[in-house]
Design a protein around this motif. Structure first.
Motif, PDB file in Angstrom:
ATOM      1  N   UNK A 125      42.675  30.695  32.169  1.00 40.22           N
ATOM      2  CA  UNK A 125      43.509  31.246  33.238  1.00 40.22           C
ATOM      3  C   UNK A 125      42.980  30.856  34.611  1.00 40.22           C
ATOM      4  N   UNK A 126      41.663  30.843  34.783  1.00 39.54           N
ATOM      5  CA  UNK A 126      41.101  30.431  36.068  1.00 39.54           C
ATOM      6  C   UNK A 126      41.343  28.945  36.333  1.00 39.54           C
ATOM      7  N   UNK A 127      41.333  28.132  35.279  1.00 40.68           N
ATOM      8  CA  UNK A 127      41.679  26.717  35.451  1.00 40.68           C
ATOM      9  C   UNK A 127      43.123  26.556  35.907  1.00 40.68           C
ATOM     10  N   UNK A 128      44.035  27.338  35.311  1.00 38.25           N
ATOM     11  CA  UNK A 128      45.438  27.259  35.703  1.00 38.25           C
ATOM     12  C   UNK A 128      45.635  27.687  37.157  1.00 38.25           C
ATOM     13  N   UNK A 129      44.888  28.691  37.580  1.00 34.02           N
ATOM     14  CA  UNK A 129      45.006  29.161  38.967  1.00 34.02           C
ATOM     15  C   UNK A 129      44.412  28.148  39.937  1.00 34.02           C
ATOM     16  N   UNK A 187      34.967  25.633  39.220  1.00 35.31           N
ATOM     17  CA  UNK A 187      33.973  26.038  38.218  1.00 35.31           C
ATOM     18  C   UNK A 187      34.497  27.144  37.315  1.00 35.31           C
ATOM     19  N   UNK A 188      35.749  26.965  36.865  1.00 36.36           N
ATOM     20  CA  UNK A 188      36.399  28.001  36.056  1.00 36.36           C
ATOM     21  C   UNK A 188      35.645  28.263  34.764  1.00 36.36           C
ATOM     22  N   UNK A 189      35.065  27.217  34.169  1.00 35.28           N
ATOM     23  CA  UNK A 189      34.384  27.392  32.888  1.00 35.28           C
ATOM     24  C   UNK A 189      33.155  28.280  33.012  1.00 35.28           C
ATOM     25  N   UNK A 190      32.396  28.129  34.103  1.00 41.20           N
ATOM     26  CA  UNK A 190      31.199  28.949  34.264  1.00 41.20           C
ATOM     27  C   UNK A 190      31.580  30.414  34.479  1.00 41.20           C
TER      28      UNK A 190
END
Length: 379
Positions: free
Chosen positions: A241-245, A249-252
């Motif tokens: 969801x953070x990648x989509x937004x 560094x969404x993975x961390x």
């Protein structure tokens, strides 16, 4: 008038001295003193008690899996080795992912902190709070970098507290190896260790029974099984969801969200604040940090009120205030290592109370409904 026949009357028995009544105030004072002494011993012996506590918790949580493998015609030593190898591999993979992603985050940390410092200064100026809150002193080259330096000091202090609680990197590695080794031997000789602990409990005045001891193991396994599932779901879901937004560094942030789930209440709050600050410091659109915070709040509401109680069941049937007190207590005596141990230690304490007679007040405190009927009648 008929005379009494004294010869037919039974001879009076020996006179027994009256039994003195126990002063409840004295017993309460003794118990309080004993609790203080035990707490002090736990704090002083933290480097020894923390690996031992982790080993005990891991052994209780993994024992059903070892028993299942043993029921599939695997020898117990082989089953223990396979389980510990799987756990070690999981820890190494998670640590590798976190370290790799944190390295990428550190490269952009200076840029994040500069933007957050500027944003904080603009907010204070626009709201008029700058008249009451002075800007920290910056460097000679950049006088306006005061807030950036303050944020750096906060991060350094927090990381220093976390690492010092584990004894630094060396202490963390050493404690982890000790905990894994101890848990392996506890799993290998579970029956013998349970027999020895039952004998110790009887000598201490407890009345261990198979039902109560099995309840401790079942609740511990259920707690860690559900917690592992929640950590995995949070890590994958939040990373996506953070990648989509578009949060950097969404993975961390997703991995940290999953890891921080092991600390009730405080962990999810920190997991929501960090990516929100990252979204603010990335210079993205205004809606981005609002969306990040809304996602975290929505997931936490669903987990706390619907999914959590249904999945955890009786294993974490504690009052939230009691859990917070346990987190503060174990965090105080064992540092950051005590935070993930708070709920597991509550499960163990509840099980020990259930086999201890004459403890109705403690039963009410931990909402204990597993007490043996015989002990409940005596209490």
């Amino acid at each position: 008038m008929k005379k009494r026949d004294h010869a037919s009357e039974p001879a009076p028995g020996p006179i027994r001295p009256p039994v003195p009544r126990t002063d409840e105030g004295h017993w309460l004072a003794i118990r309080l003193i004993a609790a203080v002494l035990v707490t002090g011993a736990f704090a002083l012996l933290g480097p020894v008690m923390v690996p031992l506590a982790f080993a005990m918790v891991l052994a209780l949580a993994l024992s059903p899996l070892v028993d299942w493998l043993e029921s599939r015609h695997l020898h117990r030593p082989v089953a223990c080795v396979l389980v510990m190898l799987g756990l070690s591999l999981l820890i190494l993979v998670t640590a590798g992912l976190v370290i790799g992603q944190v390295g990428t985050l550190v490269q952009n940390l200076d840029q994040y902190l500069s933007r957050l410092g500027d944003l904080l200064d603009r907010v204070l100026q626009s709201t008029g709070l700058s008249r009451f809150i002075e800007q920290p002193e910056g460097t000679a080259e950049d006088p306006a970098s005061g807030w950036k330096i303050s944020l750096q000091n906060v991060i350094t202090t927090g990381l220093g507290w976390a690492m010092s609680g584990f004894g630094g990197l060396t202490g963390l590695l050493t404690g982890g190896i000790i905990a894994l080794t101890l848990s392996f031997y506890l799993l290998l000789g579970r029956v013998a260790w349970m027999s020895r602990m039952s004998e110790v409990m009887r000598n201490l005045g407890m009345r261990p029974r198979d039902r109560e001891l099995e309840a401790i193991r079942t609740d511990m396994a259920q707690y860690w099984r559900v917690l592992f599932l929640l950590c995995l779901v949070y890590a994958v879901l939040m990373s996506g969801m953070l990648m989509l937004i578009g949060v950097p560094n969404a993975l961390v942030w997703g991995l940290l969200t999953g890891l921080l789930e092991v600390v009730p209440f405080f962990g999810p709050v920190l997991a929501a604040v960090l990516p929100t600050l990252a979204a603010l410091g990335s210079g993205g659109p205004v809606w981005q940090p609002i969306a990040v915070l809304s996602i975290y709040l929505g997931l936490q509401l669903v987990e706390s009120n619907l999914i959590g109680p249904w999945l955890f069941g009786h294993s974490v049937n504690f009052d939230p205030v009691l859990i917070i007190i346990a987190i503060l207590f174990f965090g105080l005596i064992w540092g950051p290592a005590g935070l993930p141990l708070a709920v597991p230690m509550l499960i163990v304490v509840r099980g020990l109370i259930s086999i201890t007679p004459d403890t109705p007040s403690l039963d009410a405190l931990v909402e204990n409904d597993t007490r043996d009927p015989e002990l409940q009648a005596e209490s």
